[in-house]
Design a protein around this motif. Structure first.
Motif, PDB file in Angstrom:
ATOM      1  N   ALA A  48      -2.219 -13.420   6.769  1.00 51.54           N
ATOM      2  CA  ALA A  48      -1.128 -12.432   6.819  1.00 51.54           C
ATOM      3  C   ALA A  48      -1.455 -11.458   7.937  1.00 51.54           C
ATOM      4  O   ALA A  48      -2.416 -10.690   7.823  1.00 51.54           O
ATOM      5  N   PRO A  49      -0.674 -11.459   9.030  1.00 51.36           N
ATOM      6  CA  PRO A  49      -0.990 -10.612  10.181  1.00 51.36           C
ATOM      7  C   PRO A  49      -0.523  -9.166   9.992  1.00 51.36           C
ATOM      8  O   PRO A  49       0.346  -8.668  10.695  1.00 51.36           O
ATOM      9  N   ARG A  50      -1.141  -8.495   9.037  1.00 49.72           N
ATOM     10  CA  ARG A  50      -0.714  -7.144   8.647  1.00 49.72           C
ATOM     11  C   ARG A  50      -1.696  -6.634   7.606  1.00 49.72           C
ATOM     12  O   ARG A  50      -2.571  -7.367   7.136  1.00 49.72           O
ATOM     13  N   VAL A  51      -1.553  -5.370   7.228  1.00 51.78           N
ATOM     14  CA  VAL A  51      -2.258  -4.887   6.048  1.00 51.78           C
ATOM     15  C   VAL A  51      -1.767  -5.678   4.841  1.00 51.78           C
ATOM     16  O   VAL A  51      -0.651  -6.188   4.829  1.00 51.78           O
ATOM     17  N   HIS A  52      -2.598  -5.770   3.808  1.00 48.82           N
ATOM     18  CA  HIS A  52      -2.364  -6.766   2.760  1.00 48.82           C
ATOM     19  C   HIS A  52      -2.497  -6.155   1.375  1.00 48.82           C
ATOM     20  O   HIS A  52      -3.329  -5.272   1.152  1.00 48.82           O
ATOM     21  N   ASN A  53      -1.670  -6.644   0.448  1.00 46.10           N
ATOM     22  CA  ASN A  53      -1.673  -6.142  -0.922  1.00 46.10           C
ATOM     23  C   ASN A  53      -3.066  -6.190  -1.541  1.00 46.10           C
ATOM     24  O   ASN A  53      -3.482  -5.280  -2.270  1.00 46.10           O
ATOM     25  N   SER A  54      -3.819  -7.242  -1.253  1.00 44.41           N
ATOM     26  CA  SER A  54      -5.144  -7.381  -1.855  1.00 44.41           C
ATOM     27  C   SER A  54      -6.172  -6.455  -1.214  1.00 44.41           C
ATOM     28  O   SER A  54      -7.341  -6.457  -1.619  1.00 44.41           O
ATOM     29  N   GLY A  55      -5.735  -5.646  -0.249  1.00 42.60           N
ATOM     30  CA  GLY A  55      -6.622  -4.660   0.353  1.00 42.60           C
ATOM     31  C   GLY A  55      -6.305  -3.235  -0.067  1.00 42.60           C
ATOM     32  O   GLY A  55      -6.915  -2.287   0.447  1.00 42.60           O
ATOM     33  N   HIS A  56      -5.383  -3.063  -1.002  1.00 45.53           N
ATOM     34  CA  HIS A  56      -5.019  -1.705  -1.424  1.00 45.53           C
ATOM     35  C   HIS A  56      -6.203  -0.972  -2.062  1.00 45.53           C
ATOM     36  O   HIS A  56      -6.261   0.267  -2.049  1.00 45.53           O
ATOM     37  N   TRP A  57      -7.136  -1.719  -2.620  1.00 39.16           N
ATOM     38  CA  TRP A  57      -8.309  -1.107  -3.251  1.00 39.16           C
ATOM     39  C   TRP A  57      -9.118  -0.260  -2.272  1.00 39.16           C
ATOM     40  O   TRP A  57      -9.828   0.671  -2.686  1.00 39.16           O
ATOM     41  N   THR A  58      -8.986  -0.552  -0.979  1.00 37.45           N
ATOM     42  CA  THR A  58      -9.814   0.148   0.004  1.00 37.45           C
ATOM     43  C   THR A  58      -9.495   1.638   0.089  1.00 37.45           C
ATOM     44  O   THR A  58     -10.344   2.426   0.501  1.00 37.45           O
ATOM     45  N   GLU A  59      -8.273   2.056  -0.306  1.00 37.82           N
ATOM     46  CA  GLU A  59      -7.937   3.474  -0.225  1.00 37.82           C
ATOM     47  C   GLU A  59      -8.667   4.291  -1.280  1.00 37.82           C
ATOM     48  O   GLU A  59      -8.812   5.510  -1.132  1.00 37.82           O
ATOM     49  N   ALA A  60      -9.131   3.631  -2.356  1.00 37.36           N
ATOM     50  CA  ALA A  60      -9.834   4.341  -3.427  1.00 37.36           C
ATOM     51  C   ALA A  60     -11.337   4.120  -3.395  1.00 37.36           C
ATOM     52  O   ALA A  60     -12.104   5.023  -3.744  1.00 37.36           O
ATOM     53  N   ALA A  61     -11.767   2.931  -2.981  1.00 36.27           N
ATOM     54  CA  ALA A  61     -13.180   2.557  -3.106  1.00 36.27           C
ATOM     55  C   ALA A  61     -13.940   2.598  -1.790  1.00 36.27           C
ATOM     56  O   ALA A  61     -15.128   2.284  -1.766  1.00 36.27           O
ATOM     57  N   CYS A  62     -13.282   2.982  -0.706  1.00 35.95           N
ATOM     58  CA  CYS A  62     -13.931   3.078   0.602  1.00 35.95           C
ATOM     59  C   CYS A  62     -13.612   4.437   1.221  1.00 35.95           C
ATOM     60  O   CYS A  62     -12.577   5.044   0.918  1.00 35.95           O
TER      61      CYS A  62
END
Length: 361
Positions: free
Chosen positions: A270-284
């Motif tokens: 997926a050439p974009r930000v991805h739903n499965s990366g939403h965790w990064t806003e809380a855990a990173c």
């Protein structure tokens, strides 16, 4: 070249991903303009401006190019021709080539195989006779998908132990469009990697997330994934290989099947930000959204390490009713998308529940 503070970033697409990109851009001192045909879209609620027009409208594209120092996009079905028109006037990241690859499942798998990344077996299917032949090659089992425009489980049909034929009308029922039959994969779990590549060629990858889907829609992403270090390193290396092969700038999501022996098969990019990366806003310390803005703005990429284990879960349809209880919990970040109407299968928001604190990942 780094964009000066106060520059405007154009975003094609006004959904929740565009919304979160606009929020990240604002934190870094940038303005945003969104091209989206739907008025009062989620992204427009936080962006500086919306151009309300079709994604391929020539006048709107000219207006977007004139207003923007760089243009990016939030979904992979942006018309390639529109991206090419924009690229003749203003930098566009990720490149149009990434759209070409991601928009056709056959092209995508041929690209992945061509750079040495394994996928499930596949056969292009143009008609019912071709479907019969493809199913025979896969012992009667496979997943029939539209080659283009499918998402969240749409445009798919599963076959099991059906090698004898009798598929009249199947392709017509799928819309009489080009199709692909993919072999069924006996996977143990699904994972994804969020990777980023800067304009200078630097690459950063986040820890793989383990994903659970329900009804073809991502339900949850858990980090760390229950995989070996070897598999995690291989997934991150594959993402880096894809980024380099596409001369990519920005964030990409790469989905994998994990086989019982730990081997990986790439499923989709997926050439974009991805739903499965939403965790990064809380855990990173640095989310995938800020990482993408950094990349397209020519800024240095940030550290993708996480400070906590976590589980991200989508709020779909009437799940929105869970929000008051979630807000009462400790260590839970809730993010809502500003959508007025909750509908079946519609992503209304997500939340991330933090777990064990760690030094690094």
């Amino acid at each position: 070249m780094m964009l000066a503070a106060g520059s405007t970033i154009g975003i094609i697409g006004g959904g929740q991903l565009g919304r979160m990109l606009a929020m990240a851009a604002a934190r870094l001192g940038y303005r945003t303009v969104v091209l989206e045909p739907q008025p009062d879209c989620p992204a427009a609620q936080v962006a500086n401006r919306q151009i309300t027009a079709a994604y391929d409208d020539p006048a709107a594209l000219a207006e977007l190019a004139a207003a923007s120092a760089v243009v990016t996009y939030e979904f992979e079905n942006v018309p390639v021709a529109a991206a090419e028109i924009l690229a003749a006037r203003v930098p566009v990241h990720p490149p149009a080539r990434a759209l070409e690859v991601a928009q056709d499942r056959v092209v995508e798998k041929e690209f992945l195989n061509g750079i040495g990344i394994a996928t499930a077996g596949f056969h292009p299917v143009d008609d019912d006779a071709g479907l019969t032949e493809a199913l025979r090659a896969f012992d009667g089992s496979g997943v029939l998908k539209t080659r283009r425009m499918g998402y969240d489980g749409k445009g798919q049909r599963v076959f099991r132990n059906m090698a004898s034929g009798g598929f009249a009308g199947v392709c017509e029922a799928m819309g009489s469009v080009p199709l692909i039959l993919e072999a069924l994969v006996p996977f143990e779990r699904e994972i994804s990697v969020i990777g980023a590549r800067g304009a200078d060629g630097a690459i950063a990858t986040y820890a793989p997330a383990e994903n659970i889907h329900r009804n073809g829609i991502l339900h949850s992403s858990t980090v760390p994934a229950a995989i070996s270090t070897t598999a995690a390193d291989a997934a991150r290396a594959a993402a880096a290989k894809i980024l380099n092969a596409l001369d990519y700038v920005g964030v990409i999501g790469v989905e994998f099947f994990v086989l019982p022996d730990g081997a990986l098969l790439a499923n989709e990019i997926a050439p974009r930000v991805h739903n499965s990366g939403h965790w990064t806003e809380a855990a990173c310390a640095l989310s995938q959204f800020e990482q993408h803005i950094r990349a397209v703005a020519g800024l240095p990429l940030g550290d993708p390490r996480r400070h906590s284990d976590c589980v991200m879960e989508n709020l779909i349809g009437n799940d929105i009713a869970r929000v008051p209880a979630l807000l009462a919990e400790a260590d839970v970040l809730v993010h809502l998308y500003g959508k007025a109407e909750a509908r079946l299968g519609r992503k209304m928001g997500h939340f991330t529940r933090l777990g064990r604190r760690i030094a690094q990942s």
